[in-house]
Write a protein that holds these residues in place. Structure first.
Motif, PDB file in Angstrom:
ATOM      1  N   TYR A 165       0.838  -1.207   0.000  1.00 42.55           N
ATOM      2  CA  TYR A 165       0.000   0.000   0.000  1.00 42.55           C
ATOM      3  C   TYR A 165       0.867   1.249   0.000  1.00 42.55           C
ATOM      4  O   TYR A 165       0.593   2.210  -0.730  1.00 42.55           O
ATOM      5  CB  TYR A 165      -0.932   0.013   1.211  1.00 42.55           C
ATOM      6  N   MET A 166       1.926   1.244   0.807  1.00 45.77           N
ATOM      7  CA  MET A 166       2.798   2.422   0.867  1.00 45.77           C
ATOM      8  C   MET A 166       3.457   2.682  -0.483  1.00 45.77           C
ATOM      9  O   MET A 166       3.586   3.834  -0.905  1.00 45.77           O
ATOM     10  CB  MET A 166       3.859   2.233   1.940  1.00 45.77           C
ATOM     11  N   GLU A 167       3.851   1.622  -1.173  1.00 42.24           N
ATOM     12  CA  GLU A 167       4.468   1.816  -2.488  1.00 42.24           C
ATOM     13  C   GLU A 167       3.476   2.451  -3.461  1.00 42.24           C
ATOM     14  O   GLU A 167       3.821   3.367  -4.217  1.00 42.24           O
ATOM     15  CB  GLU A 167       4.972   0.476  -3.030  1.00 42.24           C
ATOM     16  N   ALA A 168       2.235   1.966  -3.436  1.00 42.65           N
ATOM     17  CA  ALA A 168       1.220   2.538  -4.327  1.00 42.65           C
ATOM     18  C   ALA A 168       0.898   3.973  -3.933  1.00 42.65           C
ATOM     19  O   ALA A 168       0.751   4.852  -4.800  1.00 42.65           O
ATOM     20  CB  ALA A 168      -0.045   1.677  -4.283  1.00 42.65           C
ATOM     21  N   LEU A 169       0.779   4.228  -2.636  1.00 40.36           N
ATOM     22  CA  LEU A 169       0.448   5.578  -2.162  1.00 40.36           C
ATOM     23  C   LEU A 169       1.550   6.570  -2.526  1.00 40.36           C
ATOM     24  O   LEU A 169       1.277   7.692  -2.990  1.00 40.36           O
ATOM     25  CB  LEU A 169       0.233   5.548  -0.650  1.00 40.36           C
ATOM     26  N   LEU A 170       2.794   6.176  -2.337  1.00 36.45           N
ATOM     27  CA  LEU A 170       3.892   7.084  -2.676  1.00 36.45           C
ATOM     28  C   LEU A 170       3.973   7.303  -4.184  1.00 36.45           C
ATOM     29  O   LEU A 170       4.352   8.392  -4.636  1.00 36.45           O
ATOM     30  CB  LEU A 170       5.211   6.533  -2.132  1.00 36.45           C
ATOM     31  N   ARG A 171       3.616   6.305  -4.955  1.00 41.32           N
ATOM     32  CA  ARG A 171       3.551   6.486  -6.413  1.00 41.32           C
ATOM     33  C   ARG A 171       2.504   7.547  -6.752  1.00 41.32           C
ATOM     34  O   ARG A 171       2.732   8.414  -7.601  1.00 41.32           O
ATOM     35  CB  ARG A 171       3.191   5.148  -7.071  1.00 41.32           C
ATOM     36  N   GLU A 172       1.366   7.484  -6.056  1.00 36.87           N
ATOM     37  CA  GLU A 172       0.319   8.468  -6.313  1.00 36.87           C
ATOM     38  C   GLU A 172       0.729   9.848  -5.838  1.00 36.87           C
ATOM     39  O   GLU A 172       0.463  10.853  -6.518  1.00 36.87           O
ATOM     40  CB  GLU A 172      -0.985   8.035  -5.645  1.00 36.87           C
ATOM     41  N   THR A 173       1.378   9.953  -4.681  1.00 39.35           N
ATOM     42  CA  THR A 173       1.796  11.271  -4.184  1.00 39.35           C
ATOM     43  C   THR A 173       2.829  11.906  -5.117  1.00 39.35           C
ATOM     44  O   THR A 173       2.795  13.118  -5.347  1.00 39.35           O
ATOM     45  CB  THR A 173       2.364  11.180  -2.759  1.00 39.35           C
ATOM     46  N   ASP A 174       3.737  11.094  -5.652  1.00 39.60           N
ATOM     47  CA  ASP A 174       4.714  11.635  -6.608  1.00 39.60           C
ATOM     48  C   ASP A 174       4.005  12.205  -7.839  1.00 39.60           C
ATOM     49  O   ASP A 174       4.354  13.286  -8.337  1.00 39.60           O
ATOM     50  CB  ASP A 174       5.690  10.541  -7.049  1.00 39.60           C
ATOM     51  N   ALA A 175       2.994  11.484  -8.319  1.00 38.09           N
ATOM     52  CA  ALA A 175       2.256  11.952  -9.490  1.00 38.09           C
ATOM     53  C   ALA A 175       1.485  13.228  -9.178  1.00 38.09           C
ATOM     54  O   ALA A 175       1.404  14.141 -10.015  1.00 38.09           O
ATOM     55  CB  ALA A 175       1.305  10.851  -9.973  1.00 38.09           C
ATOM     56  N   THR A 229       7.580   3.517   9.169  1.00 40.28           N
ATOM     57  CA  THR A 229       6.726   3.673   7.985  1.00 40.28           C
ATOM     58  C   THR A 229       6.035   5.034   7.989  1.00 40.28           C
ATOM     59  O   THR A 229       5.948   5.700   6.950  1.00 40.28           O
ATOM     60  CB  THR A 229       5.682   2.546   7.932  1.00 40.28           C
ATOM     61  N   LEU A 230       5.532   5.443   9.150  1.00 38.73           N
ATOM     62  CA  LEU A 230       4.898   6.754   9.260  1.00 38.73           C
ATOM     63  C   LEU A 230       5.895   7.853   8.931  1.00 38.73           C
ATOM     64  O   LEU A 230       5.575   8.807   8.197  1.00 38.73           O
ATOM     65  CB  LEU A 230       4.348   6.942  10.674  1.00 38.73           C
ATOM     66  N   SER A 231       7.118   7.725   9.432  1.00 37.69           N
ATOM     67  CA  SER A 231       8.152   8.734   9.154  1.00 37.69           C
ATOM     68  C   SER A 231       8.464   8.797   7.662  1.00 37.69           C
ATOM     69  O   SER A 231       8.597   9.884   7.086  1.00 37.69           O
ATOM     70  CB  SER A 231       9.422   8.393   9.941  1.00 37.69           C
ATOM     71  N   ARG A 232       8.554   7.642   7.028  1.00 43.73           N
ATOM     72  CA  ARG A 232       8.838   7.620   5.592  1.00 43.73           C
ATOM     73  C   ARG A 232       7.770   8.362   4.812  1.00 43.73           C
ATOM     74  O   ARG A 232       8.063   9.149   3.913  1.00 43.73           O
ATOM     75  CB  ARG A 232       8.930   6.168   5.113  1.00 43.73           C
ATOM     76  N   LEU A 290       5.582  10.707   5.925  1.00 40.80           N
ATOM     77  CA  LEU A 290       5.541  12.143   6.230  1.00 40.80           C
ATOM     78  C   LEU A 290       6.730  12.878   5.636  1.00 40.80           C
ATOM     79  O   LEU A 290       6.590  14.007   5.139  1.00 40.80           O
ATOM     80  CB  LEU A 290       5.486  12.338   7.742  1.00 40.80           C
ATOM     81  N   MET A 291       7.887  12.273   5.682  1.00 38.48           N
ATOM     82  CA  MET A 291       9.075  12.926   5.115  1.00 38.48           C
ATOM     83  C   MET A 291       8.946  13.080   3.611  1.00 38.48           C
ATOM     84  O   MET A 291       9.356  14.097   3.034  1.00 38.48           O
ATOM     85  CB  MET A 291      10.328  12.132   5.475  1.00 38.48           C
ATOM     86  N   ARG A 292       8.374  12.072   2.943  1.00 40.94           N
ATOM     87  CA  ARG A 292       8.179  12.198   1.493  1.00 40.94           C
ATOM     88  C   ARG A 292       7.187  13.322   1.197  1.00 40.94           C
ATOM     89  O   ARG A 292       7.393  14.118   0.264  1.00 40.94           O
ATOM     90  CB  ARG A 292       7.658  10.878   0.919  1.00 40.94           C
ATOM     91  N   LEU A 293       6.127  13.408   1.962  1.00 38.58           N
ATOM     92  CA  LEU A 293       5.143  14.465   1.745  1.00 38.58           C
ATOM     93  C   LEU A 293       5.770  15.839   1.967  1.00 38.58           C
ATOM     94  O   LEU A 293       5.530  16.780   1.206  1.00 38.58           O
ATOM     95  CB  LEU A 293       3.955  14.272   2.688  1.00 38.58           C
ATOM     96  N   ARG A 294       6.573  15.965   3.010  1.00 44.85           N
ATOM     97  CA  ARG A 294       7.230  17.251   3.296  1.00 44.85           C
ATOM     98  C   ARG A 294       8.177  17.629   2.160  1.00 44.85           C
ATOM     99  O   ARG A 294       8.273  18.806   1.775  1.00 44.85           O
ATOM    100  CB  ARG A 294       7.977  17.145   4.618  1.00 44.85           C
ATOM    101  N   LEU A 295       8.875  16.647   1.598  1.00 47.43           N
ATOM    102  CA  LEU A 295       9.791  16.905   0.495  1.00 47.43           C
ATOM    103  C   LEU A 295       9.035  17.345  -0.759  1.00 47.43           C
ATOM    104  O   LEU A 295       9.456  18.268  -1.467  1.00 47.43           O
ATOM    105  CB  LEU A 295      10.600  15.638   0.194  1.00 47.43           C
TER     106      LEU A 295
END
Length: 480
Positions: free
Chosen positions: A197-207, A236-239, A241-246
């Motif tokens: 789920y995290m991989e898919a979510l981060l893919r969506e946030t990048d897009a 996992t939570l830190s990963r 949030l840090m991606r979102l902040r970036l």
């Protein structure tokens, strides 16, 4: 209780059923034939030299009420007036027949603040707008004043740049399911779905980050909700949030819906703090341990106090707490104990919900006696009193179906501690890009009175398989 409703205008069946539930919130409203029903409705349209009129006749329990509405304007205005006339006619019939005076009068909508804003935009001063709503919709004075106070608090909070957007990130996992919950969420269990789920979510946030950059959109608030985001482990939570902040460094407000006190520890709170989160929600719902067990909240009052103290110690100066009035088995004395305990913690904002018995929740399996309307209202008013005592003022409100006493949910906050995202999503003045299973993106077209939506699928498995489709839906939404 079953109430049979006959109307020759089937398109308005649900509108009329909403009015019935104002007076009979537990009723099942079903379609019936004209000669074998408890409520009958007829509509007649005719013209005279003054224009076009619609006449509605309702019969209930031997009482009959007629209402005549002047129907004018364009097609949509005529439809709106005709629907309002039907609902007003049925409302006054049931008020007379039941001798119940609902606090919100004939209003059934989710966002009653809209009506107040309409009056202001039409030139009314706040006091005149309040009196007009009392006259037109039979609102009680206290509810009309609540609307006025909420709208006045919102002044300035909704002022945003034309290219401003909010971001929602959904984490659809919980350690267990609360009995009243109807949201998209899965038990986190052993966490087998968390990594994919995290991989898919981060893919969506990048897009989404690329989309915002391409269209010149400016994020102003980020809300990480669920489910329960703190059901994730700290790393996992830190990963996330840090991606979102970036990706979205310009956003000024960052909220994490910690929610369940039993999921909160120092490492997770520190992960939030390190990522620049400015606001956390610690939601006890009740501070009575017996009630918490009944509604399947796997924590105690002591857990809430521990989590709150940790949050303050780590440095959070904007903490929200949610409580629910009219929980199973609770009366005003029980809710007073909850509010007293919450007040002792001195949160920065407090959201007071009236219990909603939603079809997707397990509450309907309990067989408990619903709280009487008078007791539910006493509890909600207690919440307002405690919030005022903590120096808070109402800053957003909304209403739901199947709510105890036909009441409302109100968020209170100390000045400067209001949540911009909550105001934006409720008043629908700012577009929202939403990521994750069950999240709904919303594009507001200023000046057009138009809002378009792009929902993500709610099932986690389907989301994993279709995340590229979810990204494409947002791309189409912003191309229109």
């Amino acid at each position: 209780m079953t109430i049979r409703l006959f109307t020759p205008l089937s398109a308005h069946f649900s509108d009329l059923a909403e009015v019935i539930r104002v007076f009979f919130p537990e009723a099942e409203v079903v379609a019936g034939v004209a000669d074998a029903c408890d409520i009958a409705h007829e509509t007649h349209l005719y013209s005279d030299e003054a224009g076009y009129w619609a006449e509605d006749t309702f019969t209930f329990a031997g009482n009959t009420f007629r209402w005549t509405t002047k129907v004018r304007g364009d097609r949509w205005e005529r439809k709106r007036r005709r629907k309002r006339g039907m609902k007003q006619s049925l409302y006054y019939l049931l008020k007379r027949g039941t001798r119940i005076s609902p606090p919100w009068g004939s209003l059934t909508g989710i966002r009653p603040t809209r009506l107040f804003y309409d009056r202001l935009h039409g030139g009314d001063k706040p006091a005149a707008a309040r009196q007009a709503l009392i006259r037109l919709y039979d609102l009680r004075e206290d509810r009309a004043r609540l609307l006025e106070d909420t709208v006045l608090t919102q002044r300035g909070l909704m002022e945003a740049a034309a290219n401003a957007i909010d971001l929602y990130v959904g984490v659809p996992f919980c350690v267990s399911r609360c009995a009243y919950c109807s949201f998209f969420a899965e038990a986190v269990g052993k966490g087998e779905k968390v990594a994919p789920y995290m991989e898919a979510l981060l893919r969506e946030t990048d897009a989404v980050a690329e989309l915002t950059s391409r269209h010149g959109l400016l994020p102003r608030a980020v809300y990480v909700g669920g489910g329960t985001p703190t059901a994730l482990d700290a790393a996992t939570l830190s990963r996330l949030l840090m991606r979102l902040r970036l990706l979205f460094p310009a956003a000024g407000e960052w909220t994490v819906e910690a929610g369940r006190p039993d999921t909160i520890d120092r490492d997770k709170l520190q992960a939030c703090r390190d990522a620049g989160v400015t606001r956390v929600c610690i939601n006890p719902q009740s501070m009575n341990d017996e009630t918490l067990a009944v509604i399947a909240r796997a924590h105690t009052r002591q857990d809430t106090e521990r989590a709150f103290g940790l949050s303050r110690a780590i440095g959070f100066d904007n903490i929200n707490m949610d409580v629910i009035a009219a929980l199973p088995g609770e009366g005003p004395e029980d809710f007073f104990r909850t509010l007293d305990a919450v007040s002792a913690l001195a949160p920065d904002s407090l959201t007071v919900h009236a219990l909603a018995r939603k079809h997707g929740s397990r509450l309907n399996e309990f067989g408990f006696e619903p709280t009487k309307a008078e007791a539910a209202e006493t509890m909600v008013e207690m919440g307002a009193t405690f919030a005022c005592g903590m120096g808070m003022r109402p800053y957003y409100l909304y209403r739901q179906k199947y709510v105890a006493g036909n009441l409302e949910n109100v968020a209170y906050a100390r000045p400067g501690k209001e949540c911009l995202y909550n105001v934006d999503i409720m008043e629908e003045t700012t577009s929202i890009l939403a990521m994750g299973a069950g999240a709904i993106s919303k594009r507001v077209f200023p000046g057009e009175g138009r809002i378009e939506r792009a929902p993500n699928v709610g099932d986690v498995g389907h989301y994993l398989a279709r995340v590229d489709e979810m990204i494409a839906r947002k791309e189409r939404l912003w191309r229109e």
